[in-house]
Design an enzyme around this catalytic site. Structure first.
Site, PDB file in Angstrom:
ATOM      1  N   ASP A 333       0.816  -1.186   0.091  1.00  0.00           N
ATOM      2  CA  ASP A 333      -0.086  -0.088   0.074  1.00  0.00           C
ATOM      3  C   ASP A 333       0.961   1.394   0.002  1.00  0.00           C
ATOM      4  O   ASP A 333       0.528   2.135  -0.700  1.00  0.00           O
ATOM      5  CB  ASP A 333      -0.928  -0.134   1.221  1.00  0.00           C
ATOM      6  CG  ASP A 333      -0.278  -0.154   2.511  1.00  0.00           C
ATOM      7  OD1 ASP A 333       0.781  -0.806   2.584  1.00  0.00           O
ATOM      8  OD2 ASP A 333      -0.874   0.035   3.529  1.00  0.00           O
ATOM      9  N   ARG A 337       5.231   3.862   6.377  1.00  0.00           N
ATOM     10  CA  ARG A 337       4.822   3.869   7.677  1.00  0.00           C
ATOM     11  C   ARG A 337       4.799   2.333   8.265  1.00  0.00           C
ATOM     12  O   ARG A 337       5.327   1.619   7.657  1.00  0.00           O
ATOM     13  CB  ARG A 337       3.361   4.450   7.907  1.00  0.00           C
ATOM     14  CG  ARG A 337       2.368   3.553   7.229  1.00  0.00           C
ATOM     15  CD  ARG A 337       0.916   4.424   7.296  1.00  0.00           C
ATOM     16  NE  ARG A 337       0.229   3.728   6.640  1.00  0.00           N
ATOM     17  CZ  ARG A 337      -1.081   4.503   5.793  1.00  0.00           C
ATOM     18  NH1 ARG A 337      -0.926   5.568   5.819  1.00  0.00           N
ATOM     19  NH2 ARG A 337      -1.777   3.487   5.024  1.00  0.00           N
ATOM     20  N   ASP A 338       4.209   2.124   9.450  1.00  0.00           N
ATOM     21  CA  ASP A 338       4.451   0.785   9.937  1.00  0.00           C
ATOM     22  C   ASP A 338       3.359   0.001   9.390  1.00  0.00           C
ATOM     23  O   ASP A 338       2.159  -0.398  10.073  1.00  0.00           O
ATOM     24  CB  ASP A 338       4.396   0.854  11.479  1.00  0.00           C
ATOM     25  CG  ASP A 338       3.168   1.603  12.006  1.00  0.00           C
ATOM     26  OD1 ASP A 338       2.560   2.464  11.141  1.00  0.00           O
ATOM     27  OD2 ASP A 338       2.583   1.365  13.104  1.00  0.00           O
ATOM     28  N   GLU A 339       3.405  -0.063   8.166  1.00  0.00           N
ATOM     29  CA  GLU A 339       2.253  -0.907   7.078  1.00  0.00           C
ATOM     30  C   GLU A 339       3.206  -1.521   6.253  1.00  0.00           C
ATOM     31  O   GLU A 339       3.460  -2.793   6.183  1.00  0.00           O
ATOM     32  CB  GLU A 339       1.278   0.032   6.794  1.00  0.00           C
ATOM     33  CG  GLU A 339      -0.125  -0.832   6.594  1.00  0.00           C
ATOM     34  CD  GLU A 339      -1.197   0.113   6.930  1.00  0.00           C
ATOM     35  OE1 GLU A 339      -1.041   1.089   7.388  1.00  0.00           O
ATOM     36  OE2 GLU A 339      -2.403  -0.352   6.173  1.00  0.00           O
ATOM     37  N   ASP A 346      -5.661  -2.390  -2.997  1.00  0.00           N
ATOM     38  CA  ASP A 346      -4.661  -1.604  -3.593  1.00  0.00           C
ATOM     39  C   ASP A 346      -4.331  -2.158  -4.797  1.00  0.00           C
ATOM     40  O   ASP A 346      -4.232  -1.584  -5.990  1.00  0.00           O
ATOM     41  CB  ASP A 346      -3.660  -0.976  -2.825  1.00  0.00           C
ATOM     42  CG  ASP A 346      -4.200  -0.544  -1.191  1.00  0.00           C
ATOM     43  OD1 ASP A 346      -5.002  -1.297  -0.905  1.00  0.00           O
ATOM     44  OD2 ASP A 346      -3.661   0.588  -0.952  1.00  0.00           O
ATOM     45  N   TRP A 401     -11.382  -5.715  -2.312  1.00  0.00           N
ATOM     46  CA  TRP A 401      -9.952  -6.437  -1.829  1.00  0.00           C
ATOM     47  C   TRP A 401      -9.711  -7.885  -2.272  1.00  0.00           C
ATOM     48  O   TRP A 401      -9.014  -8.243  -2.978  1.00  0.00           O
ATOM     49  CB  TRP A 401      -9.852  -6.165  -0.290  1.00  0.00           C
ATOM     50  CG  TRP A 401      -9.309  -4.885   0.098  1.00  0.00           C
ATOM     51  CD1 TRP A 401      -8.335  -4.517   0.482  1.00  0.00           C
ATOM     52  CD2 TRP A 401     -10.177  -3.620  -0.180  1.00  0.00           C
ATOM     53  NE1 TRP A 401      -7.965  -3.245   0.669  1.00  0.00           N
ATOM     54  CE2 TRP A 401      -9.217  -2.505   0.226  1.00  0.00           C
ATOM     55  CE3 TRP A 401     -11.448  -3.284  -0.731  1.00  0.00           C
ATOM     56  CZ2 TRP A 401      -9.512  -1.170   0.234  1.00  0.00           C
ATOM     57  CZ3 TRP A 401     -11.449  -1.699  -0.858  1.00  0.00           C
ATOM     58  CH2 TRP A 401     -10.671  -0.836  -0.065  1.00  0.00           C
ATOM     59  N   GLU A 629      -2.028   9.124  -0.517  1.00  0.00           N
ATOM     60  CA  GLU A 629      -3.077   8.303  -0.164  1.00  0.00           C
ATOM     61  C   GLU A 629      -4.534   9.113  -0.330  1.00  0.00           C
ATOM     62  O   GLU A 629      -5.571   8.339  -0.695  1.00  0.00           O
ATOM     63  CB  GLU A 629      -2.766   8.093   1.293  1.00  0.00           C
ATOM     64  CG  GLU A 629      -4.097   7.139   1.880  1.00  0.00           C
ATOM     65  CD  GLU A 629      -3.359   6.313   3.169  1.00  0.00           C
ATOM     66  OE1 GLU A 629      -2.462   6.804   3.744  1.00  0.00           O
ATOM     67  OE2 GLU A 629      -3.805   5.228   3.657  1.00  0.00           O
ATOM     68  N   HIS A 650       1.096   6.294  -2.199  1.00  0.00           N
ATOM     69  CA  HIS A 650      -0.066   5.224  -2.145  1.00  0.00           C
ATOM     70  C   HIS A 650      -0.480   5.226  -3.418  1.00  0.00           C
ATOM     71  O   HIS A 650      -0.979   6.167  -3.947  1.00  0.00           O
ATOM     72  CB  HIS A 650      -1.086   5.731  -1.473  1.00  0.00           C
ATOM     73  CG  HIS A 650      -1.486   4.872  -0.068  1.00  0.00           C
ATOM     74  ND1 HIS A 650      -0.490   4.611   0.992  1.00  0.00           N
ATOM     75  CD2 HIS A 650      -2.430   4.053   0.095  1.00  0.00           C
ATOM     76  CE1 HIS A 650      -1.272   3.864   1.640  1.00  0.00           C
ATOM     77  NE2 HIS A 650      -2.547   3.536   1.395  1.00  0.00           N
TER      78      HIS A 650
END
Ligand code: BGC
Length: 748
Positions: A333, A337-339, A346, A401, A629, A650
């Site tokens: 995505d 960041r913490d992702e 996506d 998704w 994003e 994003h």
């Protein structure tokens, strides 16, 4: 490679990398040598201190609970007898923190290594050296490393012997040869500016938001430190801004050895445009000491585009960099960041654009393999693959998704025409259709359930994560759409699809009676309340939204007679929103497409060229170098969207490029001759863009379409390679079938 050969360190090393060592000796003349390596964690192999191969962040990210890749390197030239083979292993995705504040939930609480060195002698014999308890284990200069938090390297520490390796029986992942594209270092960007911010921070601007790391080459005093943080943007006062990175520290700490030191993380990466030198000896703060290294999966660039509107060219640039930044072994995505997770929605939204920009066939072959492996027995596809909650029941299954299961295999087939791949993915497609078939209380609709909805749409209030469109409507529309793709795929492969054609008709009919009346979506309809955890979801459920109408038109849920009125209604809703789109992740990818299909090119171009928020050019005019994003990640007054979720990299909204390419430029691959062997060629020119010149490199050669204006006359140029047939339709209705060749046309 043998699964019996996994070894691990004899001592717990937490976040530090360990080095597994073996001295390689042989007595006969060597003809060739190959090294195969895999790890639970990430590995970096060296022979006599020299890095082997071009791969970084190997063995890559697969569904480790099922499978892990190994890579094979030719090491013949690097291997005189007596050489020291060292393979360093760090935590990476498999063992470190990934997902939301959790650690090693993929497979293991420790790193493991598996390697096999094959020595082929001139006399035809060979020796195989494998990882076993004869290997020595040492500490390394990598004192800690985490994907999200960055890496600490201390060149003053001498490696310490930790003991002999121990055999590791805990690894369950199947070892497979590399299927995906290699993760490699790509371009290197020089700093464009060294900035002193109002707060007094020393910041280097690389001019481009990206994914990778900064390489530092310095000669300084032994023991001095360089500490850097990473950021995507500066705040409105020009200060370094990292709050949107949430818990991810993105901090690299280097302690100088005092020689010609080269630093870059080995087991971590960052998403950034700026770095702050939190600590750095003043004499080393020089642009030539710093290079930003762009890291992503190896993909051949296939698409090209240029037009007469500089802001749209910048948008295209941002789309390309959004893809480079997020195609690092899996489609993520965002990279900062913490992702940084394989969000399926996506990927679903962007995969068509992705396959225009680059050759992503290998990239998707691997990742879709993991999607299939992680699919539940009931067909469920989780929001994230590899699933960061491995082992847990797949509760968060969302329409648009999970539809990655049907959309991506079909898009890859259109782009590359590989029937074998389609055949391989067919069971996954079928299981997903069956999942939806049995997901709700009503057989032919998908009602209730956990959904991300029209994610980030603007029509439920500016700061809402989810738009106003009914989740039931979205889910049921995608049920129909994915079923239709599964039917097409089955037909291509010569399967009997009668049962699913009937299912499709039932879904379509039930959709129409439940969600529509008089050819329009209903304002409201009954719904089953859904509670996930303690929170009720989906409290806003509207049927008459831009996204709802877009889906009905795009997924053929209306009759031909109903189209004009629906398209007019969509236009009316756009005007009523101040001539702006209100769509989110679900509606946006098809919005311009639907407008163009219904004779509303003018409005489609108007939205493309809009610069108020929400629009594509708003971010461009606010200095974006990648896709944001949120439409308004930076607001008009220079403040930011909430720190809880505000990425500047994003790619999802970059899917607008498939409209630009398929519709404005006019090149679309056809399902009856995939891989661009047959294309629809139907440009939709507009004076406001001035000209376009765009195309794609295919297996047959380069397809190009261009148009430009002279007064009110439009001139067209087309290049069709040998092996491709183009079915031309010009805006004035002129049609012709074009075999290979170069063509010129003009219309008024
Ligand atoms: C991600 C999205 C993703 C979403 C699910 C976010 O945190 O960044 O891009 O699709 O969650 O709704």
């Amino acid at each position: 490679m043998n699964r019996k050969n996994w070894i691990r360190s004899p001592k717990e090393t937490t976040a530090a990398a360990v080095g597994f060592r073996k001295t390689v000796t042989y007595r006969k003349p060597l003809k060739a040598a190959t090294l195969s390596v895999s790890a639970i964690g990430l590995y970096a192999p060296y022979l006599n201190g020299r890095r082997i191969g071009k791969n970084v962040l190997a063995p890559g990210w697969t569904s480790y609970s099922h499978r892990v890749q190994y890579q094979t390197y030719d090491v013949t030239d690097l291997l005189p007898s007596g050489s020291l083979l060292e393979i360093d292993v760090g935590q990476g995705w498999a063992v470190g923190y990934i997902g939301f504040g959790k650690k090693n939930h993929y497979t293991s609480d420790h790193t493991s290594l598996n390697a096999e060195l094959t020595l082929h002698y001139a006399d035809g014999t060979k020796d195989v050296i494998v990882t076993d308890p004869t290997w020595d284990v040492y500490t390394t200069s990598v004192l800690s490393s985490e994907i999200y938090h960055g890496e600490t390297v201390d060149l003053t520490v001498k490696p310490a012997f930790l003991g002999k390796a121990i055999s590791d029986k805990t690894v369950r992942a199947k070892l497979i040869p590399q299927v995906g594209a290699d993760i490699i270092e790509n371009e290197r960007l020089a700093p464009v500016e060294i900035i002193r911010t109002p707060k007094g921070e020393t910041v280097i601007d690389f001019g481009q938001n990206m994914t990778g790391y900064v390489e530092i080459r310095v000669k300084g005093r032994r023991g001095d430190r360089i500490v850097l943080h990473h950021a995507e943007v500066l705040d409105r006062d020009g200060n370094f801004y990292i709050e949107n990175l949430r818990a991810a520290r993105n901090e690299n700490i280097y302690v100088l050895g005092g020689g010609e030191d080269v630093f870059k993380p080995t087991f971590s990466f960052q998403g950034f445009r700026y770095i702050e030198l939190v600590e750095c000896p003043a004499e080393l703060v020089k642009a030539e000491n710093f290079r930003a290294v762009v890291v992503h999966s190896e993909m051949k660039r296939t698409g090209f585009f240029r037009c007469g509107e500089p802001r749209v060219n910048q948008l295209y640039h941002n789309v390309i960099w959004g893809q480079k930044s997020n195609y690092l072994d899996i489609p993520t995505d965002c990279p900062q960041r913490d992702e940084r997770l394989g969000w399926t929605g996506d990927a679903q939204i962007f995969c068509r654009t992705a396959a225009i920009n680059f050759d992503v066939s290998r990239f998707f072959r691997k990742w879709l393999g993991d999607v299939a492996l992680e699919q539940g027995a009931d067909g469920a596809i989780y929001g994230v693959v590899p699933n960061e909650e491995a082992g847990r029941p797949l509760t968060r299954v969302s329409a648009a998704w999970g539809d990655i299961a049907c959309v991506a295999p079909w898009e890859m087939y259109l782009a590359y025409g590989d029937k074998k791949e389609l055949e391989k993915n067919l069971p996954m497609m079928q299981k997903w259709v069956e999942y939806m078939h049995h997901a709700g209380p009503e057989e032919f609709l998908w009602l209730g359930g956990y959904h991300y909805g029209d994610w980030l749409a603007m029509d439920a209030g500016e700061d809402s994560y989810v738009g106003a469109t009914s989740n039931d409507l979205i889910a049921s529309a995608f049920f129909a759409y994915s079923t239709s793709l599964f039917i097409k795929a089955g037909e291509v492969l010569g399967k009997d699809m009668t049962e699913y054609r009937t299912l499709y008709e039932n879904v379509r009919r039930t959709f129409r009676s439940y969600f529509m009346e008089n050819g329009m979506p209903k304002e409201e309809f009954p719904f089953t309340e859904v509670t996930v955890g303690k929170k009720p979801r989906d409290t806003v459920r509207r049927g008459v939204t831009q996204t709802a109408i877009v889906l009905i038109l795009q997924f053929d849920l209306c009759t031909e007679e109903e189209r004009p009125a629906l398209a007019d209604k969509l236009e009316e809703l756009i005007h009523a929103s101040g001539d702006l789109m209100q769509t989110g992740f679900v509606g946006t990818p098809y919005l311009l497409r639907v407008l163009s299909r219904h004779g509303k090119d003018k409005l489609a171009y108007q939205l493309l060229l809009e610069n108020r928020t929400p629009s594509w050019l708003y971010s461009v005019e606010h200095g974006a170098t990648t896709m944001w994003e949120h439409w308004n990640s930076i607001k008009e007054d220079g403040t930011f969207w909430s720190t809880s979720m505000n990425s500047f990299n994003h790619y999802a909204y970059g899917s607008v490029y498939d409209w630009i390419f398929n519709v404005a430029v006019g090149i679309s691959p056809r399902g009856d001759a995939p891989g661009y062997r047959g294309i629809d060629l139907a440009p939709h020119p507009d004076k406001r863009l001035g000209f376009v010149n765009a195309g794609i490199e295919t297996a047959q050669g380069t397809i190009r379409s261009a148009w430009y204006y002279k007064g009110n006359d439009v001139y067209y140029e087309f290049d069709i390679p040998k092996g491709t047939v183009a079915y031309l339709t010009l805006p004035n209705g002129y049609r012709e079938t074009l075999p290979a060749g170069s063509y010129r046309f003009a219309t008024r």
